[in-house]
Motif scaffolding. Structure first.
Motif, PDB file in Angstrom:
ATOM      1  N   PHE A  62      16.791  -3.079 104.196  1.00 18.94           N
ATOM      2  CA  PHE A  62      17.427  -2.321 105.281  1.00 18.94           C
ATOM      3  C   PHE A  62      18.757  -2.970 105.655  1.00 18.94           C
ATOM      4  O   PHE A  62      19.767  -2.292 105.831  1.00 18.94           O
ATOM      5  N   PHE A  63      18.752  -4.300 105.745  1.00 19.02           N
ATOM      6  CA  PHE A  63      19.957  -5.060 106.071  1.00 19.02           C
ATOM      7  C   PHE A  63      21.031  -4.797 105.016  1.00 19.02           C
ATOM      8  O   PHE A  63      22.193  -4.552 105.340  1.00 19.02           O
ATOM      9  N   ALA A  64      20.639  -4.801 103.756  1.00 15.27           N
ATOM     10  CA  ALA A  64      21.591  -4.581 102.671  1.00 15.27           C
ATOM     11  C   ALA A  64      22.179  -3.180 102.747  1.00 15.27           C
ATOM     12  O   ALA A  64      23.386  -2.992 102.634  1.00 15.27           O
ATOM     13  N   ALA A  65      21.299  -2.200 102.973  1.00 14.42           N
ATOM     14  CA  ALA A  65      21.769  -0.810 102.948  1.00 14.42           C
ATOM     15  C   ALA A  65      22.571  -0.474 104.192  1.00 14.42           C
ATOM     16  O   ALA A  65      23.538   0.267 104.135  1.00 14.42           O
ATOM     17  N   LEU A  66      22.150  -1.016 105.338  1.00 19.37           N
ATOM     18  CA  LEU A  66      22.768  -0.609 106.606  1.00 19.37           C
ATOM     19  C   LEU A  66      24.012  -1.433 106.917  1.00 19.37           C
ATOM     20  O   LEU A  66      25.000  -0.907 107.400  1.00 19.37           O
ATOM     21  N   THR A  67      23.987  -2.726 106.665  1.00 18.88           N
ATOM     22  CA  THR A  67      25.061  -3.591 107.116  1.00 18.88           C
ATOM     23  C   THR A  67      25.945  -4.082 105.971  1.00 18.88           C
ATOM     24  O   THR A  67      27.167  -3.946 106.037  1.00 18.88           O
ATOM     25  N   VAL A  68      25.324  -4.633 104.933  1.00 19.10           N
ATOM     26  CA  VAL A  68      26.122  -5.331 103.919  1.00 19.10           C
ATOM     27  C   VAL A  68      26.874  -4.352 103.014  1.00 19.10           C
ATOM     28  O   VAL A  68      28.066  -4.533 102.762  1.00 19.10           O
ATOM     29  N   ALA A  69      26.177  -3.296 102.558  1.00 20.25           N
ATOM     30  CA  ALA A  69      26.828  -2.365 101.628  1.00 20.25           C
ATOM     31  C   ALA A  69      28.058  -1.700 102.252  1.00 20.25           C
ATOM     32  O   ALA A  69      29.126  -1.678 101.629  1.00 20.25           O
ATOM     33  N   PRO A  70      27.962  -1.165 103.478  1.00 16.67           N
ATOM     34  CA  PRO A  70      29.168  -0.586 104.081  1.00 16.67           C
ATOM     35  C   PRO A  70      30.277  -1.610 104.281  1.00 16.67           C
ATOM     36  O   PRO A  70      31.459  -1.308 104.098  1.00 16.67           O
ATOM     37  N   LEU A  71      29.871  -2.844 104.617  1.00 16.80           N
ATOM     38  CA  LEU A  71      30.847  -3.912 104.820  1.00 16.80           C
ATOM     39  C   LEU A  71      31.640  -4.154 103.543  1.00 16.80           C
ATOM     40  O   LEU A  71      32.869  -4.221 103.549  1.00 16.80           O
ATOM     41  N   ALA A 107      26.228  -3.099  93.017  1.00 20.77           N
ATOM     42  CA  ALA A 107      25.348  -4.192  92.605  1.00 20.77           C
ATOM     43  C   ALA A 107      25.613  -5.418  93.457  1.00 20.77           C
ATOM     44  O   ALA A 107      24.718  -6.217  93.720  1.00 20.77           O
ATOM     45  N   LEU A 108      26.862  -5.543  93.929  1.00 21.73           N
ATOM     46  CA  LEU A 108      27.227  -6.722  94.703  1.00 21.73           C
ATOM     47  C   LEU A 108      26.403  -6.827  95.985  1.00 21.73           C
ATOM     48  O   LEU A 108      25.894  -7.899  96.326  1.00 21.73           O
ATOM     49  N   ALA A 109      26.277  -5.702  96.706  1.00 16.71           N
ATOM     50  CA  ALA A 109      25.549  -5.748  97.980  1.00 16.71           C
ATOM     51  C   ALA A 109      24.102  -6.145  97.759  1.00 16.71           C
ATOM     52  O   ALA A 109      23.579  -7.048  98.433  1.00 16.71           O
ATOM     53  N   ALA A 110      23.459  -5.481  96.787  1.00 15.60           N
ATOM     54  CA  ALA A 110      22.047  -5.791  96.524  1.00 15.60           C
ATOM     55  C   ALA A 110      21.894  -7.233  96.073  1.00 15.60           C
ATOM     56  O   ALA A 110      21.015  -7.963  96.548  1.00 15.60           O
ATOM     57  N   GLY A 111      22.788  -7.674  95.157  1.00 15.62           N
ATOM     58  CA  GLY A 111      22.683  -9.027  94.632  1.00 15.62           C
ATOM     59  C   GLY A 111      22.920 -10.073  95.702  1.00 15.62           C
ATOM     60  O   GLY A 111      22.220 -11.088  95.777  1.00 15.62           O
ATOM     61  N   LEU A 136      22.145 -20.644 107.408  1.00 16.70           N
ATOM     62  CA  LEU A 136      21.624 -20.329 108.733  1.00 16.70           C
ATOM     63  C   LEU A 136      22.399 -19.193 109.380  1.00 16.70           C
ATOM     64  O   LEU A 136      21.832 -18.400 110.132  1.00 16.70           O
ATOM     65  N   SER A 137      23.710 -19.103 109.059  1.00 13.59           N
ATOM     66  CA  SER A 137      24.465 -18.016 109.683  1.00 13.59           C
ATOM     67  C   SER A 137      24.038 -16.672 109.104  1.00 13.59           C
ATOM     68  O   SER A 137      24.096 -15.655 109.801  1.00 13.59           O
ATOM     69  N   PHE A 138      23.595 -16.666 107.835  1.00 12.21           N
ATOM     70  CA  PHE A 138      23.005 -15.436 107.301  1.00 12.21           C
ATOM     71  C   PHE A 138      21.824 -15.014 108.163  1.00 12.21           C
ATOM     72  O   PHE A 138      21.653 -13.837 108.486  1.00 12.21           O
ATOM     73  N   LEU A 139      21.012 -16.014 108.515  1.00  9.95           N
ATOM     74  CA  LEU A 139      19.826 -15.730 109.328  1.00  9.95           C
ATOM     75  C   LEU A 139      20.236 -15.114 110.660  1.00  9.95           C
ATOM     76  O   LEU A 139      19.695 -14.089 111.090  1.00  9.95           O
ATOM     77  N   VAL A 140      21.245 -15.750 111.295  1.00 10.56           N
ATOM     78  CA  VAL A 140      21.700 -15.258 112.597  1.00 10.56           C
ATOM     79  C   VAL A 140      22.269 -13.847 112.449  1.00 10.56           C
ATOM     80  O   VAL A 140      21.973 -12.949 113.247  1.00 10.56           O
ATOM     81  N   PHE A 141      23.059 -13.658 111.397  1.00 10.01           N
ATOM     82  CA  PHE A 141      23.690 -12.368 111.152  1.00 10.01           C
ATOM     83  C   PHE A 141      22.630 -11.285 110.960  1.00 10.01           C
ATOM     84  O   PHE A 141      22.699 -10.191 111.536  1.00 10.01           O
ATOM     85  N   LEU A 142      21.610 -11.626 110.177  1.00 12.62           N
ATOM     86  CA  LEU A 142      20.519 -10.681 109.904  1.00 12.62           C
ATOM     87  C   LEU A 142      19.810 -10.294 111.190  1.00 12.62           C
ATOM     88  O   LEU A 142      19.665  -9.118 111.521  1.00 12.62           O
ATOM     89  N   PHE A 143      19.396 -11.315 111.943  1.00  7.65           N
ATOM     90  CA  PHE A 143      18.683 -11.027 113.181  1.00  7.65           C
ATOM     91  C   PHE A 143      19.583 -10.281 114.157  1.00  7.65           C
ATOM     92  O   PHE A 143      19.150  -9.332 114.806  1.00  7.65           O
ATOM     93  N   GLY A 144      20.847 -10.721 114.233  1.00  7.39           N
ATOM     94  CA  GLY A 144      21.789 -10.059 115.146  1.00  7.39           C
ATOM     95  C   GLY A 144      21.931  -8.598 114.796  1.00  7.39           C
ATOM     96  O   GLY A 144      21.888  -7.726 115.674  1.00  7.39           O
ATOM     97  N   SER A 145      22.063  -8.298 113.505  1.00  8.93           N
ATOM     98  CA  SER A 145      22.302  -6.911 113.125  1.00  8.93           C
ATOM     99  C   SER A 145      21.060  -6.060 113.386  1.00  8.93           C
ATOM    100  O   SER A 145      21.176  -4.912 113.822  1.00  8.93           O
ATOM    101  N   ILE A 146      19.866  -6.636 113.161  1.00  5.28           N
ATOM    102  CA  ILE A 146      18.641  -5.859 113.397  1.00  5.28           C
ATOM    103  C   ILE A 146      18.431  -5.629 114.893  1.00  5.28           C
ATOM    104  O   ILE A 146      18.207  -4.499 115.342  1.00  5.28           O
ATOM    105  N   ILE A 147      18.543  -6.712 115.661  1.00  2.00           N
ATOM    106  CA  ILE A 147      18.285  -6.571 117.100  1.00  2.00           C
ATOM    107  C   ILE A 147      19.359  -5.705 117.729  1.00  2.00           C
ATOM    108  O   ILE A 147      19.083  -4.830 118.538  1.00  2.00           O
ATOM    109  N   GLY A 148      20.617  -5.932 117.288  1.00  2.00           N
ATOM    110  CA  GLY A 148      21.720  -5.162 117.857  1.00  2.00           C
ATOM    111  C   GLY A 148      21.550  -3.676 117.640  1.00  2.00           C
ATOM    112  O   GLY A 148      21.897  -2.868 118.511  1.00  2.00           O
ATOM    113  N   SER A 149      21.019  -3.280 116.505  1.00  2.00           N
ATOM    114  CA  SER A 149      20.908  -1.838 116.281  1.00  2.00           C
ATOM    115  C   SER A 149      19.540  -1.304 116.689  1.00  2.00           C
ATOM    116  O   SER A 149      19.321  -0.104 116.612  1.00  2.00           O
TER     117      SER A 149
END
Lengths: 462, 432
Positions: free
Chosen positions: A288-297, A314-318, B47-60
């Motif tokens: 979900f993180f990859a599809a919602l946040t990383v891929a658009p980024l 492939a970059l986002a998924a990888g 660790l910032s990946f972790l924060v970013f992940l949690f931030g993005s999930i909680i934020g949305s």
């Protein structure tokens, strides 16, 4: 009687048998020279009676459950009108489905389907008979075998040895589950894969460059006869795994070295569990993180630099898969680094090497086999990972090395080919099992080598 | 070194070596520092990946815990309840009528359609439930809070814009005007979203909840726990305490280690081919899901249980054997109780992994759209991570926040389970 109630009944029988067996043992002992004359503890006699009461009955009940559906269907088939009996297996299974739905009350047949309604009634009748028969047999068997053992309880009966023997057999059976599982996996993918290879030759599958598994439904449709050359799929899998490893290996390895060689105790106790959280997050969340946040980024960044980036690149998924694998690499390498004897470190430092030089010239070379093993395990993980790529990678099989393009992977194809499809005679669904076969043996190969390497390495310093 | 190159008297070769090393030292220290920083940077990046992940999930996702309601004043017209059968009454009509009476100036058909659309289709069921519970309501006029449509909800949460070209907007100008007027009258409110925790899946985001998925996960995990814990513990006991060192034992051990690293989707294929196609078990049910997850979790539990048995010192076994207990009695009465906390910890961690796993459940069909809340292990069901996957695929904007909220619930479960494992370990850990 329903199966759960039958189990409950067996449980009650077991309790009763225990009480009776123990009492009988006490009685025998009191009659023949006191409790010390018994070969085993009274509870062992009780347990033996329980085994006698439950084990045969339970085995029969399980066997019955496994065989019952096919026997019932056979009986049902014999009772159906002759024109239905001539139907093919798949059409017949549809009718059986209808009948079962009627039985479950999910479906009311129309006026012209009296045969089905009658069959449903017969089915209920047969099931009733079968249930009663099972209950009778189970009770009879339990009673007979209990009585047999009960009568044989004497002071010289070696109850403990028998009970412990049964228990040990049970333990062996449980440990053999691992083997059953492996056999189950191999058989399930192998059989369907062989059926697939009968339709599509194996070399087409392994070396073909064109993958479009959609089959024509009607014969007159053009263009989509299905092509099963899996090379683009394998290449996509490798590309995404490669990107993941490019992210995960440096970050994971450097954090492992930093945490084990440099970091203060306090930083370590905070950072390590936090890193392990990354490993505990379900992959669907990463997807979900990859599809919602990383891929658009990544797509927006690409637009910024005038790069055509696919939204399922492939970059986002990888990248996200790499993040998932970081803790895997780091915790495995940390274990390995820990196993390097302190004397090597001390020796290097005593010669005047800085810590960095010690790490570079002594510790990492010494730990290299273990690190390589850990990386191989991580690669196998990346290749078998499903949810991230299902949600963030594409479906179309492009043979490309461009990380900005959409590629597909083995696991994505397995999911798309099998989800929602119940037919098992088209090459489309069978292809999923062929892919599964390749995936299983490839990861097995990687794991096997990795485990061997790590084990050899551990032994070296132990 | 030849004679002529020998350093003059007074300068020993030692010193020149020191000098040479000294010259090199700053460079080496710089490299040292660089490497140290690089290591720290790696940890910080991870660790910032972790924060970013949690931030993005909680934020949305945090907004999903509140939901928008609209107050209607509904007249339960007796004429609408002419029929005996309550379900036959035109409840949607009552909702529409009350909306019309609030905005009597709307006459056009297309405008009316837009007006009706600001209230969720579930409003009619809300009314029906009310009347079913209290038939005396018929004939009266009541003020009732009903769910707003998901677009209205999204607008109030600021997730869709009220600006830009009208044709490109989910909400049209007149709808915006009605919403503004309702807000001015205090007829729009956001409340805690109970639907999310009590409802099953739905095509309408505002009516969708995770209860069905949570129950599906619960039943699957129940099966998994009931099977994998006893089998795993017994297998571990055999391998650690009884197994002779022979080929058979070796094969089992290699198998367990390999199974622990087999991709989870392969277990899904196994479930599909063996449990569903061969044994004819029902698709999409927690019982099959539980069986597949059992096979997946077993290696984890066996490995943890063996480690736990290994940590029980041999002196315990020797003492028990010394006073005449059999091997089996030694294990069951003395070793097992000491190893049990460690085994439980391993089991909880294995269950947490099983809770988060999605791929094998997709294979066995637990991905169907199921509105009903499952009541047992043979009812069709989905599971929490699969629900997340399904919602993540839905195009409606409102499902994005639902997905994030469901992820937050899933993570909360996982954190609780892992915390329980840590506490268990701390509490019962014995330093021998």
């Amino acid at each position: 009687m329903d199966f759960p109630y039958l189990l409950l009944l067996l449980l009650l029988l077991a309790i009763g048998a225990y009480v009776f067996g123990t009492r009988k043992a006490m009685a025998v002992a009191n009659a023949g020279g006191g409790i010390r004359s018994l070969h085993s503890l009274p509870s062992h006699y009780g347990a033996l009676t329980v085994v006698a009461a439950v084990l045969p009955a339970f085995c029969i009940a399980i066997l019955w459950q496994a065989v019952e559906p096919s026997v019932l269907t056979g009986l049902l088939r014999a009772g159906l009108p002759p024109e239905t009996q001539g139907l093919s297996a798949s059409e017949f299974s549809l009718i059986i489905n209808d009948i079962k739905n009627v039985v479950a009350g999910n479906f009311t047949p129309g006026a012209d389907q009296t045969a089905i309604l009658e069959a449903a009634e017969r089915y209920i009748e047969l099931q009733d008979i079968s249930d009663q028969l099972l209950t009778g047999i189970v009770l009879l068997l339990a009673a007979v075998s209990t009585a047999l053992v009960y009568r044989r309880i004497t002071v010289r009966l070696r109850a403990r040895n028998i009970v412990e023997g049964v228990l040990k057999a049970l333990l062996i059976l449980c440990s053999a589950f691992a083997i059953f599982t492996t056999i189950g996996i191999v058989l399930s993918v192998l059989f369907e894969a062989i059926r697939f290879f009968k339709i599509v030759p194996a070399h087409h599958f392994l070396f073909g460059l064109d993958w479009s598994p959609q089959m024509a439904i009607r014969a007159d449709q053009t263009g989509s006869s299905g092509a099963f050359g899996a090379v683009p799929v394998f290449a996509g899998t490798m590309l995404i795994a490669l990107i993941a490893m490019i992210v995960a290996i440096p970050i994971g390895l450097l954090s492992a070295i930093f945490l084990s060689e440099y970091a203060s105790e306090r930083l370590r106790t905070i950072a390590k569990p936090l890193l392990e959280i990354l490993a505990g997050i379900p992959t669907v969340v990463y997807g979900f993180f990859a599809a919602l946040t990383v891929a658009p980024l990544i797509r927006d960044l690409g637009l910024h630099f005038n790069l055509p980036v696919s939204s399922e690149s492939a970059l986002a998924a990888g990248l996200v898969m790499g993040i998932m694998i970081i803790p895997f690499v780091s915790s495995l390498s940390e274990d390995v680094l820990h196993a390097v004897p302190q004397s090597l470190r001390d020796g290097s430092l005593a010669l005047g090497a800085t810590r960095f030089e010690t790490v570079k010239n002594v510790i990492v070379p010494a730990a290299l086999p273990g690190i390589v093993g850990g990386v191989l395990l991580a690669v196998s993980r990346a290749i078998g990972e499903t949810m991230i790529v299902v949600m963030a990678a594409g479906l179309s099989a492009n043979l490309t090395a461009n990380p900005f393009k959409a590629v597909t992977t083995v696991t994505v194809q397995i999911v798309t080919l099998l989800v929602g499809d119940q037919e098992f005679d088209s090459p489309k669904t069978l292809a999923a099992f062929a892919l599964g076969l390749v995936l299983f043996f490839f990861t097995l190969f990687l794991n096997f080598i990795a485990l061997r390497v790590v084990q050899k390495y551990r032994e070296q310093y132990e | 070194m030849s004679r002529s190159e020998r350093p003059p008297i007074g300068e020993t070769p030692q010193r020149s070596l020191t000098e040479k090393i000294g010259k090199d030292l700053p460079r080496r220290y710089r490299a040292e520092k660089r490497f140290r920083r690089l290591g720290l940077a790696a940890v910080i990046v991870a660790l910032s990946f972790l924060v970013f992940l949690f931030g993005s999930i909680i934020g949305s996702g945090y907004t999903a815990f509140r939901q928008t309601y609209i107050e209607l004043s509904v007249t339960f017209d007796e004429a609408a309840f002419a029929s005996e059968n309550l379900a036959a009454a035109d409840f949607p009509g009552l909702v529409k009528q009350s909306l019309r009476s609030m905005f009597p100036e709307v006459r056009e058909r297309s405008a009316l359609k837009q007006l009706y659309r600001i209230v969720s289709p579930s409003a009619a069921y809300t009314l029906q439930d009310m009347v079913a519970r209290n038939p005396n309501l018929i004939g009266s006029t009541q003020k009732i809070w009903v769910l707003a449509d998901d677009d209205v909800d999204m607008l109030l949460k600021g997730q869709i814009s009220s600006e830009g070209e009208e044709a490109n907007r989910r909400l049209k100008d007149n709808q915006l005007a009605w919403i503004t007027s309702l807000r001015e009258q205090g007829r729009i409110e956001t409340r805690f979203n109970t639907t999310f925790f009590t409802a099953g899946d739905s095509r309408e985001p505002e009516q969708a909840g995770i209860r069905g998925a949570v129950m599906g996960s619960f039943f699957s995990l129940l099966i998994t726990l009931l099977l994998s814990f006893p089998i795993g513990v017994m297998a571990a006991i055999y391998l650690e305490e009884f197994a002779p060192d022979n080929l058979w034992t070796n094969i089992i051990e290699v198998n367990i280690n390999n199974l622990a690293a087999v991709p989870s989707i392969i277990f899904g294929l196994l479930g599909l081919a063996i449990f569903i196609n061969f044994f004819g078990m029902p698709r999409s049910t927690p019982i099959v899901g539980g069986l597949v997850l059992t096979l997946m979790t077993l290696p984890v539990i066996i490995i943890a249980s063996r480690a736990s048995l290994k940590s029980v010192p041999p002196s315990i076994r020797e003492a028990a054997l010394g006073i005449g207990s059999s091997k089996m009695q030694t294990v069951i009465h003395h070793v097992l109780p000491l190893a049990l906390p460690g085994m439980l910890t391993g089991t909880i961690i294995g269950m947490a992994r099983a809770l988060g796993d999605t791929a094998p459940l997709l294979m066995i069909g637990m991905i169907a759209f199921i509105v009903d809340i499952p009541g047992g292990v043979t009812d069709p069901a989905t599971a929490l991570p699969v629900q997340i996957f399904l919602w993540a695929d839905s195009p409606e904007r409102a499902f994005t926040e639902k997905t994030s909220a469901a992820i937050m619930v899933l993570l909360a479960f996982l954190i609780i389970m892992n915390a329980a494992a840590v506490i268990l370990r701390k509490k019962f850990e014995i330093k021998w």
